[in-house]
Design a protein around this motif. Structure first.
Motif, short mmCIF file in Angstrom:
data_model
loop_
_atom_site.label_atom_id
_atom_site.label_comp_id
_atom_site.label_asym_id
_atom_site.label_seq_id
_atom_site.Cartn_x
_atom_site.Cartn_y
_atom_site.Cartn_z
N UNK A 217 0.82 -1.21 0.00
CA UNK A 217 0.00 0.00 0.00
C UNK A 217 0.86 1.26 0.00
N UNK A 218 1.81 1.32 0.92
CA UNK A 218 2.64 2.53 1.00
C UNK A 218 3.49 2.70 -0.25
N UNK A 219 4.02 1.59 -0.78
CA UNK A 219 4.84 1.69 -2.00
C UNK A 219 4.01 2.23 -3.16
N UNK A 220 2.75 1.84 -3.21
CA UNK A 220 1.89 2.34 -4.28
C UNK A 220 1.67 3.85 -4.11
N UNK A 221 1.46 4.27 -2.89
CA UNK A 221 1.27 5.70 -2.59
C UNK A 221 2.51 6.50 -3.02
N UNK A 222 3.68 5.98 -2.70
CA UNK A 222 4.93 6.64 -3.08
C UNK A 222 5.07 6.68 -4.60
N UNK A 223 4.69 5.59 -5.26
CA UNK A 223 4.72 5.54 -6.73
C UNK A 223 3.88 6.66 -7.33
N UNK A 224 2.67 6.83 -6.82
CA UNK A 224 1.78 7.87 -7.35
C UNK A 224 2.34 9.27 -7.09
N UNK A 225 2.98 9.44 -5.96
CA UNK A 225 3.58 10.74 -5.64
C UNK A 225 4.76 11.04 -6.55
N UNK A 226 5.67 10.07 -6.70
CA UNK A 226 6.91 10.32 -7.42
C UNK A 226 6.76 10.17 -8.93
N UNK A 227 6.13 9.07 -9.36
CA UNK A 227 6.04 8.78 -10.78
C UNK A 227 4.96 9.60 -11.47
N UNK A 228 3.82 9.79 -10.79
CA UNK A 228 2.70 10.49 -11.42
C UNK A 228 2.55 11.92 -10.93
N UNK A 232 -0.38 14.70 -1.99
CA UNK A 232 -0.62 13.70 -0.95
C UNK A 232 -2.09 13.28 -0.89
N UNK A 233 -2.98 14.24 -1.03
CA UNK A 233 -4.42 13.92 -0.96
C UNK A 233 -4.83 13.06 -2.16
N UNK A 234 -4.39 13.44 -3.35
CA UNK A 234 -4.71 12.66 -4.54
C UNK A 234 -4.13 11.25 -4.44
N UNK A 235 -2.87 11.16 -4.02
CA UNK A 235 -2.21 9.85 -3.90
C UNK A 235 -2.94 8.97 -2.90
N UNK A 236 -3.39 9.56 -1.80
CA UNK A 236 -4.11 8.79 -0.79
C UNK A 236 -5.44 8.29 -1.33
N UNK A 241 -8.58 3.54 -3.47
CA UNK A 241 -9.35 2.92 -4.56
C UNK A 241 -8.61 1.70 -5.12
N UNK A 242 -7.32 1.87 -5.34
CA UNK A 242 -6.49 0.78 -5.86
C UNK A 242 -6.44 -0.40 -4.90
N UNK A 243 -6.32 -0.12 -3.61
CA UNK A 243 -6.26 -1.18 -2.61
C UNK A 243 -7.53 -2.00 -2.56
N UNK A 244 -8.66 -1.33 -2.62
CA UNK A 244 -9.95 -2.02 -2.61
C UNK A 244 -10.09 -2.90 -3.86
N UNK A 245 -9.71 -2.34 -5.01
CA UNK A 245 -9.79 -3.10 -6.25
C UNK A 245 -8.86 -4.30 -6.25
#
Length: 252
Positions: A217-228, A232-236, A241-245
Motif C-alpha cells: 500500500x505505502x509503496x503504491x502511494x509513493x509511486x503515485x507521488x513520485x512517478x505520477x 498527498x491527498x490525490x495519492x491517498x 481505490x487501488x487497494x480495494x480493487x
C-alpha cells in the motif's frame, strides 16, 4: 514497422519451469503474423538453452541475452527496441494465452481503429490449475483517471498500436513498470478499449508480489507521488481505490 505484425514482448528470468508452456500458447495462436521477442535477464537455470531451442524450432522467435541482471523493465524495453511489428503485445514467461487471443484482439482493434486494448483474464497456479474467478474487465473504455483507481489492464492482455501511438517504453523502475507505461499512454489522451473475452491466464505464485498486496500500500502511494506527480491527498485517494480493487481481484 511491419503492418499487421504483432511483436510479443517477453522478459525471462529463471523461467525453465514455465517457458515451454508459454511457448506452446504462442505457437498455437490462430493469428500467425507475429514475432516473439524473448529477452533473458541473466538467468542461472536452463532458460537460455530452452530459448535457443525455441528459436531453432520457429524463426519467428528472436532473443537477446542480457549481460547482467537488470530487472523486467529494462528487459522488456530491450525487446520493444527489437520489435518490428505494428502492434506491441506483452506476455510474461510464466503466463499463457488462449488460442484465439491475438485473432480476437487484433481484429477488434483493426475493425474499430483502436490504438490500445485489453481483455479479461483468468488465474492459474504454479501447476497450471485454474484458480479463482475470471477477472472481468469493465465495459467502459479506460482513461487515465480510471486506471489510477483500478489496475484494470493486465500486462498479459495489453496491446498497443505503435503506428498510431509510437513506440513507448517502460520507465526505469524495478516494480510497476507496466502500470506506469499504461498510465503514460493514457496520459497522452488515448483510451484502452476492453474486450470481455477471457484470452489469457495469469500464473499466480504463492510467493509472488501480487499475493502480498497488503504490504504494498505505502509503496503504491509513493509511486503515485513520485512517478505520477500527484499531491498527498490525490495519492491517498487513488491508493485507497487501488487497494480495494486489488483486494477484490486477488482475494475474493
Amino acid at each position: 514497422m511491419k503492418k499487421g505484425l504483432v511483436s510479443i514482448i517477453t522478459p525471462s528470468y529463471n523461467s525453465e519451469k514455465f517457458l515451454k508452456s508459454t511457448a506452446e500458447s504462442i505457437f498455437e495462436q490462430s493469428y500467425e503474423k507475429w514475432e516473439w521477442l524473448i529477452v533473458d535477464d541473466f538467468s542461472t537455470d536452463s532458460s537460455r538453452n530452452i530459448i535457443e531451442e525455441l528459436a531453432a524450432k520457429d524463426d519467428r522467435v528472436k532473443f537477446h541475452f542480457m549481460e547482467s541482471n537488470s530487472g523486467s523493465g529494462k528487459t522488456r524495453n530491450k525487446a520493444i527496441e527489437m520489435a518490428k511489428g505494428q502492434y506491441i503485445a506483452f506476455l510474461d514467461s510464466d503466463d499463457i494465452w488462449t488460442k484465439t487471443k491475438l485473432e480476437i484482439q487484433i481484429h477488434f482493434m483493426q475493425k474499430n481503429n483502436y490504438a490500445f486494448s485489453h481483455t479479461s483474464y483468468g488465474f492459474i497456479d504454479e501447476n497450471g490449475k485454474i484458480i479463482k474467478q475470471t477477472y472481468l474487465v469493465s465495459k467502459e473504455p479506460v482513461d487515465y483517471k480510471m486506471l489510477l483507481k483500478r489496475t484494470e489492464i493486465g500486462c498479459l492482455t495489453a496491446v498497443y498500436d505503435a503506428e498510431i501511438i509510437g513506440k513507448m517504453y517502460m520507465p526505469d523502475l524495478r516494480r510497476k513498470q507496466d502500470y506506469a507505461l499504461w498510465l503514460a499512454i493514457l496520459k497522452k489522451g488515448f483510451k484502452s478499449y476492453p474486450i470481455a473475452n477471457e484470452t489469457a491466464f495469469y500464473r499466480q505464485h504463492s510467493n509472488s508480489v501480487t499475493s502480498n498486496k497488503f504490504k504494498l500500500i505505502r509503496k503504491h502511494w509513493v509511486f503515485l507521488k513520485k512517478q505520477e506527480n500527484l499531491n498527498a491527498i490525490q495519492a491517498t485517494y487513488y491508493t485507497i481505490c487501488w487497494g480495494i480493487g486489488g483486494f477484490k481481484k486477488y482475494y475474493i
